[in-house]
Motif scaffolding. Structure first.
Motif, PDB file in Angstrom:
ATOM      1  N   ARG A  63       0.809  -1.223   0.000  1.00 57.50           N
ATOM      2  CA  ARG A  63       0.000   0.000   0.000  1.00 57.50           C
ATOM      3  C   ARG A  63       0.844   1.275   0.000  1.00 57.50           C
ATOM      4  NH1 ARG A  63      -3.736   1.002   3.925  1.00 57.50           N
ATOM      5  NH2 ARG A  63      -2.510   0.051   5.537  1.00 57.50           N
ATOM      6  N   VAL A  64       2.056   1.207  -0.536  1.00 58.05           N
ATOM      7  CA  VAL A  64       2.947   2.373  -0.556  1.00 58.05           C
ATOM      8  C   VAL A  64       3.517   2.571  -1.968  1.00 58.05           C
ATOM      9  CG1 VAL A  64       5.059   3.385   0.378  1.00 58.05           C
ATOM     10  CG2 VAL A  64       3.581   2.024   1.861  1.00 58.05           C
ATOM     11  N   LEU A  65       3.448   3.811  -2.419  1.00 55.28           N
ATOM     12  CA  LEU A  65       4.079   4.211  -3.681  1.00 55.28           C
ATOM     13  C   LEU A  65       5.215   5.173  -3.346  1.00 55.28           C
ATOM     14  CD1 LEU A  65       1.082   5.059  -6.057  1.00 55.28           C
ATOM     15  CD2 LEU A  65       2.792   3.317  -6.445  1.00 55.28           C
ATOM     16  N   ILE A  66       6.353   4.992  -3.972  1.00 58.34           N
ATOM     17  CA  ILE A  66       7.480   5.921  -3.802  1.00 58.34           C
ATOM     18  C   ILE A  66       7.717   6.612  -5.143  1.00 58.34           C
ATOM     19  CG2 ILE A  66       9.944   6.157  -3.312  1.00 58.34           C
ATOM     20  CD1 ILE A  66       8.526   5.291  -0.826  1.00 58.34           C
ATOM     21  N   VAL A  67       7.667   7.937  -5.120  1.00 53.88           N
ATOM     22  CA  VAL A  67       7.911   8.741  -6.314  1.00 53.88           C
ATOM     23  C   VAL A  67       9.251   9.438  -6.117  1.00 53.88           C
ATOM     24  CG1 VAL A  67       7.053  10.627  -7.754  1.00 53.88           C
ATOM     25  CG2 VAL A  67       5.432   9.107  -6.604  1.00 53.88           C
ATOM     26  N   THR A  68      10.211   9.137  -6.990  1.00 52.15           N
ATOM     27  CA  THR A  68      11.535   9.740  -6.898  1.00 52.15           C
ATOM     28  C   THR A  68      11.790  10.562  -8.161  1.00 52.15           C
ATOM     29  OG1 THR A  68      12.229   7.731  -5.743  1.00 52.15           O
ATOM     30  CG2 THR A  68      13.959   9.257  -6.416  1.00 52.15           C
ATOM     31  N   PRO A  69      11.684  11.897  -8.048  1.00 54.64           N
ATOM     32  CA  PRO A  69      11.921  12.743  -9.230  1.00 54.64           C
ATOM     33  C   PRO A  69      13.366  12.628  -9.711  1.00 54.64           C
ATOM     34  CG  PRO A  69      10.836  13.980  -7.479  1.00 54.64           C
ATOM     35  CD  PRO A  69      11.276  12.670  -6.886  1.00 54.64           C
ATOM     36  N   PHE A  70      13.553  12.638 -11.022  1.00 57.08           N
ATOM     37  CA  PHE A  70      14.894  12.579 -11.596  1.00 57.08           C
ATOM     38  C   PHE A  70      15.643  13.877 -11.279  1.00 57.08           C
ATOM     39  CE2 PHE A  70      12.364   9.989 -14.746  1.00 57.08           C
ATOM     40  CZ  PHE A  70      12.722   8.768 -14.206  1.00 57.08           C
ATOM     41  N   ASP A  71      14.900  14.987 -11.294  1.00 62.35           N
ATOM     42  CA  ASP A  71      15.460  16.298 -10.981  1.00 62.35           C
ATOM     43  C   ASP A  71      14.972  16.678  -9.586  1.00 62.35           C
ATOM     44  OD1 ASP A  71      16.204  18.937 -10.782  1.00 62.35           O
ATOM     45  OD2 ASP A  71      15.004  19.643 -12.486  1.00 62.35           O
ATOM     46  N   LYS A  72      15.876  16.657  -8.607  1.00 59.70           N
ATOM     47  CA  LYS A  72      15.486  16.890  -7.209  1.00 59.70           C
ATOM     48  C   LYS A  72      14.846  18.262  -6.996  1.00 59.70           C
ATOM     49  CE  LYS A  72      17.158  12.940  -6.020  1.00 59.70           C
ATOM     50  NZ  LYS A  72      16.296  11.864  -6.423  1.00 59.70           N
TER      51      LYS A  72
END
Length: 185
Positions: A63-72
């Motif tokens: 039940r967890v999604l992690i969104v990691t932007p390429f550009d911080k």
């Protein structure tokens, strides 16, 4: 000529089925699914950009999604876009990634979503029936213009109906699967 009608009808019916699948993907079922974020647009350097083009999306837990932007530097924009969307999930950011915890659905909400699934599926069936009607009309026009015989028209109508039945059957199966997923606790 008649094969052309069948091919076109089949392609259009498959497009309706694919559209239904995309629609089902955006209905959240209480578990993490990256397609929940497909419709989110992030204002990135003045242009609306799909979130999945700006960040990697992973599912470390059910039940967890992690969104990691390429550009911080875009993390605030991504966070704002998620907040502004109709997801109803508050993003939690640590400066490098955004965590989305999908809340458990209540029984009542599950039933509401199941009704929505049926409504969306009915829309897909209507689209398939409209495609059938268009194909039948085209076939009748060809018969009227003497491009095909009456016997060929009957065979073509039967083939079109078989295509329609298969497509509706597939839509029913997809709907049943999605309802099972929703109502499964």
């Amino acid at each position: 000529m008649s094969n052309e009608i069948l091919t076109t009808a089949k392609e259009r019916m498959e497009q309706s089925e694919a559209s239904l699948l995309r629609e089902f993907g955006s209905i959240r079922a209480g578990r993490a699914n990256a397609s929940l974020l497909d419709r989110i647009q992030v204002e990135y350097y003045g242009a609306p950009t799909p979130l999945n083009q700006l960040a990697s999306i992973s599912i470390p837990e059910a039940r967890v999604l992690i969104v990691t932007p390429f550009d911080k530097s875009s993390i605030k924009d991504v966070e704002h876009a998620i907040n502004a969307s109709d997801l109803g999930i508050t993003p939690q950011s640590d400066g490098t990634m955004i965590r989305l915890v999908i809340p458990q659905l209540t029984e009542e909400r599950r039933k509401d979503l199941a009704k929505e699934v049926k409504k969306v599926a009915e829309g897909a069936k209507v689209a398939v029936r409209n495609i059938r009607r268009d194909a039948m009309d085209t076939a009748k026009r060809q018969e009227k213009n003497k491009e095909i015989t009456e016997d060929e028209l009957r065979g073509l109508e039967k083939d079109i109906q078989n295509l329609t039945d298969k497509s509706v059957e597939k839509i029913d199966k997809l709907t049943k699967d999605k309802e099972t997923e929703l109502l499964d606790v």
